[in-house]
Motif scaffolding. Structure first.
Motif, short mmCIF file in Angstrom:
data_model
loop_
_atom_site.label_atom_id
_atom_site.label_comp_id
_atom_site.label_asym_id
_atom_site.label_seq_id
_atom_site.Cartn_x
_atom_site.Cartn_y
_atom_site.Cartn_z
N GLU A 328 33.09 8.05 -6.10
CA GLU A 328 32.26 8.42 -7.25
C GLU A 328 32.93 9.50 -8.09
O GLU A 328 33.10 10.63 -7.64
N ASP A 329 33.31 9.09 -9.30
CA ASP A 329 33.93 10.03 -10.23
C ASP A 329 32.82 10.53 -11.16
O ASP A 329 32.32 9.79 -12.01
N PHE A 330 32.43 11.80 -11.00
CA PHE A 330 31.33 12.35 -11.79
C PHE A 330 31.67 12.40 -13.28
O PHE A 330 30.78 12.52 -14.12
N ALA A 331 32.96 12.32 -13.59
CA ALA A 331 33.36 12.41 -15.00
C ALA A 331 33.56 11.03 -15.62
O ALA A 331 33.91 10.92 -16.79
N ALA A 332 33.32 9.96 -14.84
CA ALA A 332 33.55 8.61 -15.36
C ALA A 332 32.68 8.38 -16.59
O ALA A 332 31.49 8.70 -16.59
N ILE A 428 40.71 13.32 -16.73
CA ILE A 428 40.10 14.19 -15.71
C ILE A 428 39.13 13.38 -14.85
O ILE A 428 38.31 12.63 -15.36
N GLY A 429 39.25 13.55 -13.56
CA GLY A 429 38.28 12.96 -12.63
C GLY A 429 37.69 14.09 -11.80
O GLY A 429 38.38 15.05 -11.47
N VAL A 430 36.41 13.98 -11.45
CA VAL A 430 35.74 15.03 -10.68
C VAL A 430 35.01 14.36 -9.51
O VAL A 430 34.25 13.40 -9.73
#
Ligand code: FUL
Length: 433
Positions: A328-332, A428-430
């Protein structure tokens, strides 16, 4: 009067270097007479008949590699002992003199077929050091070696990486070979123009300077090629230069991190319970792919000619672990905004749309335009209010992965504090981490 120096264009990857980097994970396969004699370095006196895999299955190698996320495989077509896994026309020391497949077998052929069947790109390792060839140590070895290369690069379709090992363990009275590197490299260029050439310092891909699975931090994909006078020349200083690259380097030479899933490069039954843990492999991933390098992870076939169950199971669990970390990438889907704050700095901000607990950030530069960032900080904040620094770093490049103490954030800011030339937008990925 001194003229202002015209800034030169920054080095950038060739299409082949870019494709190579995007593979991220390559599987190394050390296989040969050593797999049967239980050694790491054969001395060249091994009988060809010692090579007798009972159930060699290259498709099993390729299936396990693909399932674990590898996009390419590299096979030791010939290691230092000189034994050839294909029927070479320039030496008898090959599978043709073994009883495997009644002397009609060709491991390189089965390997490249398996790669293609599983959608993997195929690379080959051909040891320059050859302890069996009678002509080793004479100018005629360059002919012999280029003939072997030509066989490998014309018989098996597209080869995407050719791996030149710098190792040479000849003692003080040993034979010394003056390698004709320009001719060797030109042979690859002529026969497989799209392949990348790996050796200590390139010409396309550089060695990362150690075999522990750890790229330098910082790690520049540019370097000064004069640092390594010739393949195989090594010192602490050269090792450091290879680990870190050089922001002022004149050429694009991304680093490849090679290490083994086991203590040895070849399979030894005594090491079946020493396969690296998922935690250790994950550390290696963060220290290689997560530091702008590519990981070439060795998984050696057994003397039966298959990957051992322990290794296959470990690869699968490791893949599951990475998949979970990055699930799960919160920045997607969230568009970062980037403001240039000076010619060599910028602020990138992303609003995650909700509060999350984050512990891992993925940063990427578009390396098609070269590598630029030299120092940055990652900050987090809630809906409003103060920014807290979460982590800082130096280079980014193709990919940088930073882990930090989990923090509750809604907004994320990357401050590029220094860059060699104007920074370009970052990806950026978070993640929870
Ligand atoms: C080294 C060799 O001596 C090892 O046997 C192994 O092939 C490793 C990848 O490179 O230089």
């Amino acid at each position: 009067m001194a003229w202002a120096r015209t800034p030169r264009a920054r080095p950038a990857p060739s299409p082949a270097q870019l494709a190579w980097q995007r593979e991220e994970l390559s599987c190394f396969l050390h296989f040969g007479v050593n797999s049967f004699t239980d050694r790491e370095w054969g001395d060249g006196t091994e009988a060809a008949r010692s090579f007798a895999p009972g159930r060699l299955d290259a498709r099993q190698w390729a299936r396990a590699a693909r399932a674990a996320g590898f996009r390419a495989m590299i096979l030791t077509a010939k290691h230092h002992d000189g034994f050839c896994l294909w029927p070479s026309g320039v030496t008898d020391h090959s599978v043709a003199k073994s009883s495997w497949r009644s002397g009609a077998g060709d491991v390189v052929g089965e390997f490249t077929d398996a790669c293609r069947a599983e959608g993997l790109r195929a690379g080959l390792y051909l040891s320059p050091w050859d302890r069996n060839a009678a002509v080793y140590g004479t100018p005629r070895y360059n002919d012999f070696y280029c003939d072997q290369l030509a066989e490998l690069l014309t018989r098996y379709g597209r080869i995407t990486e050719v791996w030149f090992d710098g190792a040479n363990g000849e003692g003080p009275n040993g034979r010394r070979q003056a390698y004709d590197w320009p001719r060797i490299f030109a042979t690859v260029r002529r026969l497989q123009p799209d392949a990348v050439i790996f050796s200590d310092a390139g010409p396309d891909v550089r060695w990362i300077g150690n075999e522990t699975g750890s790229a330098g931090d910082p790690n520049w994909s540019t370097m000064d090629p004069a640092v390594v006078p010739a393949p195989g020349v090594w010192s602490e200083a050269i090792g450091r230069a290879l680990q870190h690259g050089d922001p002022a380097g004149s050429v694009w030479r991304p680093g490849e991190t090679d290490t083994s899933i086991r203590p040895g490069w070849f399979h030894h039954p005594a090491e079946d319970d020493k396969v690296k843990s998922v935690a250790a492999l994950t550390e290696i991933y963060f220290n290689s792919v997560g530091r702008n390098s590519k990981l070439l992870l060795n998984v050696p076939p057994t003397r039966d000619g298959v990957l051992h169950d322990n290794d296959v199971a470990r690869l699968a669990s490791w893949h599951d672990r990475l998949a979970a970390l990055f699930a799960e990438d919160f920045a997607a889907g969230r568009r970062p905004t980037q403001h240039i704050t000076s010619p060599r700095s910028a602020v990138v901000e992303v609003d995650l749309g909700r509060r999350v607990t984050a512990g891992l950030v993925r940063l990427e530069e578009d390396i098609a335009h070269g590598q630029r960032v030299a120092r940055y900080a990652v900050l987090g904040a809630g809906e409003s209010g103060a920014w807290t620094e979460l982590v800082r770093g130096e280079t980014i490049g193709y990919r940088k992965l930073d882990r930090f103490a989990p923090a509750s954030v809604r907004r994320l800011r990357v401050v590029v504090e220094d860059a060699v030339v104007a920074p370009r937008p970052l990806a950026i990925g978070v993640y929870a981490g």
